[in-house]
Scaffold this active site. Structure first.
Site, PDB file in Angstrom:
ATOM      1  N   ASP A  27       0.950  -1.136   0.002  1.00  0.00           N
ATOM      2  CA  ASP A  27       0.055  -0.021   0.049  1.00  0.00           C
ATOM      3  C   ASP A  27       0.910   1.204   0.012  1.00  0.00           C
ATOM      4  O   ASP A  27       2.211   1.027   0.295  1.00  0.00           O
ATOM      5  CB  ASP A  27      -0.905  -0.008   1.381  1.00  0.00           C
ATOM      6  CG  ASP A  27      -1.824   1.421   1.249  1.00  0.00           C
ATOM      7  OD1 ASP A  27      -2.345   1.677   0.203  1.00  0.00           O
ATOM      8  OD2 ASP A  27      -2.027   1.655   2.339  1.00  0.00           O
ATOM      9  N   SER A  28       0.444   2.369  -0.242  1.00  0.00           N
ATOM     10  CA  SER A  28       0.995   3.605  -0.194  1.00  0.00           C
ATOM     11  C   SER A  28       1.597   3.964   1.275  1.00  0.00           C
ATOM     12  O   SER A  28       2.371   4.929   1.421  1.00  0.00           O
ATOM     13  CB  SER A  28       0.183   4.750  -0.648  1.00  0.00           C
ATOM     14  OG  SER A  28      -0.907   4.920   0.096  1.00  0.00           O
ATOM     15  N   TYR A  51      -0.545   8.408  -2.657  1.00  0.00           N
ATOM     16  CA  TYR A  51      -0.677   8.074  -4.122  1.00  0.00           C
ATOM     17  C   TYR A  51      -1.732   8.932  -4.749  1.00  0.00           C
ATOM     18  O   TYR A  51      -1.661   9.269  -6.027  1.00  0.00           O
ATOM     19  CB  TYR A  51      -0.723   6.584  -4.139  1.00  0.00           C
ATOM     20  CG  TYR A  51       0.374   5.598  -4.063  1.00  0.00           C
ATOM     21  CD1 TYR A  51       1.606   6.053  -3.432  1.00  0.00           C
ATOM     22  CD2 TYR A  51       0.318   4.312  -4.579  1.00  0.00           C
ATOM     23  CE1 TYR A  51       2.523   5.160  -3.090  1.00  0.00           C
ATOM     24  CE2 TYR A  51       1.529   3.698  -4.171  1.00  0.00           C
ATOM     25  CZ  TYR A  51       2.410   3.742  -3.555  1.00  0.00           C
ATOM     26  OH  TYR A  51       3.541   3.286  -3.575  1.00  0.00           O
ATOM     27  N   GLY A  52      -2.855   9.389  -4.177  1.00  0.00           N
ATOM     28  CA  GLY A  52      -4.058   9.679  -4.526  1.00  0.00           C
ATOM     29  C   GLY A  52      -3.864  11.001  -5.416  1.00  0.00           C
ATOM     30  O   GLY A  52      -4.751  11.534  -5.978  1.00  0.00           O
ATOM     31  N   CYS A  60      -4.518  -1.349  -1.970  1.00  0.00           N
ATOM     32  CA  CYS A  60      -4.692   0.223  -2.156  1.00  0.00           C
ATOM     33  C   CYS A  60      -5.407   0.434  -3.529  1.00  0.00           C
ATOM     34  O   CYS A  60      -5.335   0.067  -4.443  1.00  0.00           O
ATOM     35  CB  CYS A  60      -3.207   0.849  -2.512  1.00  0.00           C
ATOM     36  SG  CYS A  60      -3.231   2.585  -2.851  1.00  0.00           S
ATOM     37  N   ASN A  61      -6.502   1.165  -3.028  1.00  0.00           N
ATOM     38  CA  ASN A  61      -7.570   1.495  -4.391  1.00  0.00           C
ATOM     39  C   ASN A  61      -7.018   2.048  -5.099  1.00  0.00           C
ATOM     40  O   ASN A  61      -7.265   2.120  -6.514  1.00  0.00           O
ATOM     41  CB  ASN A  61      -8.703   2.126  -3.589  1.00  0.00           C
ATOM     42  CG  ASN A  61      -9.883   1.336  -2.689  1.00  0.00           C
ATOM     43  OD1 ASN A  61     -10.745   0.882  -3.276  1.00  0.00           O
ATOM     44  ND2 ASN A  61      -9.293   1.167  -1.380  1.00  0.00           N
ATOM     45  N   THR A  62      -6.253   3.124  -4.965  1.00  0.00           N
ATOM     46  CA  THR A  62      -5.431   4.105  -5.817  1.00  0.00           C
ATOM     47  C   THR A  62      -4.608   3.318  -6.820  1.00  0.00           C
ATOM     48  O   THR A  62      -4.686   3.377  -8.008  1.00  0.00           O
ATOM     49  CB  THR A  62      -4.853   5.387  -5.185  1.00  0.00           C
ATOM     50  OG1 THR A  62      -5.692   5.694  -4.039  1.00  0.00           O
ATOM     51  CG2 THR A  62      -4.445   6.321  -5.976  1.00  0.00           C
ATOM     52  N   GLU A 106      -1.731   8.330   8.275  1.00  0.00           N
ATOM     53  CA  GLU A 106      -0.374   8.004   8.265  1.00  0.00           C
ATOM     54  C   GLU A 106       0.403   8.664   9.550  1.00  0.00           C
ATOM     55  O   GLU A 106       1.417   8.158   9.831  1.00  0.00           O
ATOM     56  CB  GLU A 106       0.120   8.713   6.827  1.00  0.00           C
ATOM     57  CG  GLU A 106       0.030   7.854   5.770  1.00  0.00           C
ATOM     58  CD  GLU A 106       0.737   6.580   5.901  1.00  0.00           C
ATOM     59  OE1 GLU A 106       1.799   6.396   5.977  1.00  0.00           O
ATOM     60  OE2 GLU A 106      -0.054   5.595   5.602  1.00  0.00           O
ATOM     61  N   CYS A 113     -10.811   3.671   0.260  1.00  0.00           N
ATOM     62  CA  CYS A 113      -9.451   3.848   0.488  1.00  0.00           C
ATOM     63  C   CYS A 113      -8.933   2.984   1.542  1.00  0.00           C
ATOM     64  O   CYS A 113     -10.007   2.972   2.684  1.00  0.00           O
ATOM     65  CB  CYS A 113      -9.192   5.244   0.850  1.00  0.00           C
ATOM     66  SG  CYS A 113      -7.545   5.543   1.303  1.00  0.00           S
ATOM     67  N   THR A 114      -7.942   2.128   1.640  1.00  0.00           N
ATOM     68  CA  THR A 114      -7.903   1.345   2.709  1.00  0.00           C
ATOM     69  C   THR A 114      -7.190   1.987   4.124  1.00  0.00           C
ATOM     70  O   THR A 114      -7.220   1.244   5.057  1.00  0.00           O
ATOM     71  CB  THR A 114      -6.830   0.028   2.027  1.00  0.00           C
ATOM     72  OG1 THR A 114      -5.520   0.778   1.743  1.00  0.00           O
ATOM     73  CG2 THR A 114      -7.387  -0.681   1.131  1.00  0.00           C
ATOM     74  N   HIS A 115      -7.105   3.088   4.051  1.00  0.00           N
ATOM     75  CA  HIS A 115      -6.768   3.949   5.131  1.00  0.00           C
ATOM     76  C   HIS A 115      -8.091   4.298   5.759  1.00  0.00           C
ATOM     77  O   HIS A 115      -7.984   4.415   7.091  1.00  0.00           O
ATOM     78  CB  HIS A 115      -5.969   5.167   4.847  1.00  0.00           C
ATOM     79  CG  HIS A 115      -4.616   5.107   4.379  1.00  0.00           C
ATOM     80  ND1 HIS A 115      -4.165   4.636   3.268  1.00  0.00           N
ATOM     81  CD2 HIS A 115      -3.393   5.697   4.968  1.00  0.00           C
ATOM     82  CE1 HIS A 115      -2.816   4.558   3.296  1.00  0.00           C
ATOM     83  NE2 HIS A 115      -2.345   5.354   4.392  1.00  0.00           N
TER      84      HIS A 115
HETATM   85  N1  DGL Z   1      -4.650   3.275   1.008  1.00  0.00           N
HETATM   86  C1  DGL Z   1      -4.610   3.979  -0.303  1.00  0.00           C
HETATM   87  C2  DGL Z   1      -5.959   3.556  -1.277  1.00  0.00           C
HETATM   88  O1  DGL Z   1      -6.725   2.726  -0.880  1.00  0.00           O
HETATM   89  C3  DGL Z   1      -4.289   5.212  -0.052  1.00  0.00           C
HETATM   90  C4  DGL Z   1      -3.946   6.177  -1.272  1.00  0.00           C
HETATM   91  C5  DGL Z   1      -3.036   7.313  -1.057  1.00  0.00           C
HETATM   92  O2  DGL Z   1      -1.975   7.071  -0.511  1.00  0.00           O
HETATM   93  O3  DGL Z   1      -3.573   8.459  -1.277  1.00  0.00           O
HETATM   94  O4  DGL Z   1      -6.329   4.389  -2.143  1.00  0.00           O
END
Ligand code: DGL
Length: 273
Positions: free
Chosen positions: A23-24, A55-56, A86-88, A164, A196-198
């Site tokens: 993930d990011s 990452y978004g 990570c969805n992104t 984060e 988003c997984t966060h």
């Molecule tokens: N956990 C990432 C997701 O699911 C976060 C993306 C990001 O870092 O912006 O999209």
């Protein structure tokens, strides 16, 4: 006879290889927890690319490049399958990854379909990053499953950074989240998709802000289920009864990651990747 023995040895050696997850940053640990529950014997190697989060806000080309780099690190750790937690990264890079590397990939994208099937008000909210909301994969899924349904898309700007920083329970996070969720509540959504997984780490605050009749949907359990299905199909599943080892690498701060995953058979380390 020797051929059969050789295949059996290869299968035995492969099944003990770890599942790779990236993930990011720390958000994908919400997916790791579901995988751990579903597949307790599996070893896992998790990469938190926190130095490059979020990452978004990055371009598709940058997200692909970071996803490629993360996959190479996981493959150099002998991973038998990669979960893009990570969805992104999934919505921007999964096709590239599948076309480039010779291991199975499991991705995650916002759960539009379950929300569309469940909604009674015909209004659903999606909270996700800009990178996910602007991706063609998200756009196509939305078009395919949400016909006749109003989808309120909201970029969760700043939320990944707060998670984060380990600030998922603080007032500043609640104020920001409120500004994103109250317009959806006022528009009478009855399902909120966490894209988003966060964001699963924000569920206590989300529940505080939204009325109890808004159903909160995230894709963690579905990803764990799909991981099991693919491991079985590819004969990669660890069928022993031991407890798997979980190794976490971060190129950011160890403490936030450690607080989210601490437990037995878990180790968290810094890695410059
Ligand atoms: N956990 C990432 C997701 O699911 C976060 C993306 C990001 O870092 O912006 O999209």
């Amino acid at each position: 006879m020797y051929g059969f023995l050789l295949v059996a040895i290869c299968l035995f050696l492969t099944m003990h290889k770890p599942i790779g997850i990236f993930d990011s940053g720390v958000g994908g640990t919400s997916i790791w927890k579901e995988i751990r529950k579903k597949l307790p014997s599996e070893d896992t190697v998790y990469l938190a690319d926190s130095i490059n989060a979020p990452y978004g806000v990055k371009s598709e080309a940058e997200i692909i490049e970071l996803s490629r780099k993360n996959t190479e690190v996981l493959l150099s750790n002998n991973c038998k399958l990669v979960v893009v937690a990570c969805n992104t990264a999934t919505t921007n890079a999964i096709d590239y990854l599948r076309n480039t590397f010779n291991v199975p990939f499991i991705g995650i994208e916002p759960a539009i379909k379950p929300a569309a099937l469940r909604t009674k008000t015909k209004k659903i909210g999606v909270l996700a990053t800009k990178g996910t909301l602007t991706s063609s994969l998200f756009h196509n899924t939305s078009k395919l499953y949400a016909e006749g349904i109003t989808v309120m898309e909201q970029e969760g700007k700043g939320l990944v950074e707060l998670v984060e920083a380990g600030k998922e329970n603080l007032e500043e996070t609640e104020i920001l989240l409120r500004s994103y969720l109250e317009p959806m509540q006022n528009a009478q959504i009855d399902c909120l998709v966490l894209g988003c997984t966060h964001y699963p780490y924000l569920i206590p605050l989300v529940q505080k802000i939204l009325s109890p009749n808004v159903h909160i949907i995230d894709s963690g359990k579905a990803v764990a289920h799909q991981t099991k299905v693919v491991l079985e199909k590819e004969n990669l599943m660890d069928i022993s009864n031991r407890k798997g080892k979980a190794l976490f690498y971060t190129n950011g701060k160890i403490d936030v990651l450690h607080n989210l995953v601490k437990g037995s058979h878990v180790s968290v380390k810094y890695l410059d990747f």
